[in-house]
Design an enzyme around this catalytic site. Sequence first.
Site, mmCIF file in Angstrom:
data_model
loop_
_atom_site.group_PDB
_atom_site.id
_atom_site.type_symbol
_atom_site.label_atom_id
_atom_site.label_comp_id
_atom_site.label_asym_id
_atom_site.label_seq_id
_atom_site.Cartn_x
_atom_site.Cartn_y
_atom_site.Cartn_z
ATOM 1 C CD GLU A 89 -41.373 -39.872 18.918
ATOM 2 O OE1 GLU A 89 -42.084 -40.541 19.678
ATOM 3 O OE2 GLU A 89 -41.680 -39.653 17.731
ATOM 4 C CG HIS A 121 -48.421 -33.438 13.360
ATOM 5 N ND1 HIS A 121 -47.709 -34.513 13.824
ATOM 6 C CD2 HIS A 121 -49.732 -33.775 13.488
ATOM 7 C CE1 HIS A 121 -48.534 -35.472 14.198
ATOM 8 N NE2 HIS A 121 -49.780 -35.055 14.006
ATOM 9 C CG ASP A 160 -42.757 -31.366 11.443
ATOM 10 O OD1 ASP A 160 -42.622 -32.451 12.045
ATOM 11 O OD2 ASP A 160 -43.450 -31.231 10.412
ATOM 12 C CG ASP A 170 -38.070 -41.888 22.383
ATOM 13 O OD1 ASP A 170 -38.210 -42.355 21.235
ATOM 14 O OD2 ASP A 170 -39.010 -41.448 23.065
ATOM 15 C CG ASN A 174 -46.354 -33.983 17.120
ATOM 16 O OD1 ASN A 174 -45.822 -32.934 16.786
ATOM 17 N ND2 ASN A 174 -45.814 -35.170 16.850
#
Length: 303
Positions: free
Chosen positions: A222, A192, A196, A179, A187
């Site tokens: 994630e 975002h 990404d 994780d 973010n």
Amino acid sequence: MHEERQIKPADFENILNNLDAVVYVADTDTHELLFMNTYALRHIAHADNFSDIAHLPCYAVLQKNQTRPCDFCTNAKLPANGDVLVWEFKNTRNQCWYQCRDRLIEWHDGRLVRLEVATDISERKKAEEALQRAQKELTTLAETDSLTGLYNRRAFFRYVDELIKLRVQTAYFAIILLDIDHFKLINDRFGHEAGDKLLSAIGKALRSLNNKNSVVARTGGEEFTIAVTGASQDALVAIAHEVQALISDITLNYFDATLSCTASVGIATTNTQSPDISQIMRHADHALYRAKAAGRARTEIAT
């Protein structure tokens, strides 16, 4: 009375020479060519007259750089009762696909020879290959996470089942859950698009771990999951640390900022022959929770 009309040998040869197909006859013992029609001469042999290649072995004329009988020669497979053997192959001289119909026939001197009639099916093969490529692309799209290039969750469980079936009986099996730490902050701070791009870079790094002994997937926003087999539990733990280092080494320039991240890792292992994947996933998830609760950027092993 009507006069009986007889078809002369020259008429038969004329008919064969006007067929839109390869027709030839070869000796089944010596492979010597005994007849080849005009279509075969033009499209494969590249000869003007049969006399130019007469008595050469069929493999030397029909195939490229062939100095001995072809491995796919059908002579030994031809039915003794004269039935037709149907098969397909790609000619090495002109790269065209043919459907071949081979049979034994009796030659004028009494010996059995091979008659082959081959029709060009290249267009059909191109269509089949295009369909296969399209089906493969659809399968890839259905199984792949578009952002990271890794398997998606559905594909992960499918290939994990195969991995377990193929693993050595005494080998350990592990689920490694990763994780990305504080990903929401990335973010929130950079947007975002930045998140990404970072996930894409992580996917690229993790793809190097895909091999016959492991399956790597993005199984959440994630969250990444790796199923892996190894000779020992220690080897699997070492892989978990390697994965963590791979992610920590990622740096990504995004406008004026440099993006980087760490990962918390939970690992669960077993050496049972038929492991319960859901149970191992839960154990790995509990270990991941402990890693995050202990300060993140660390690996915890399920007990």
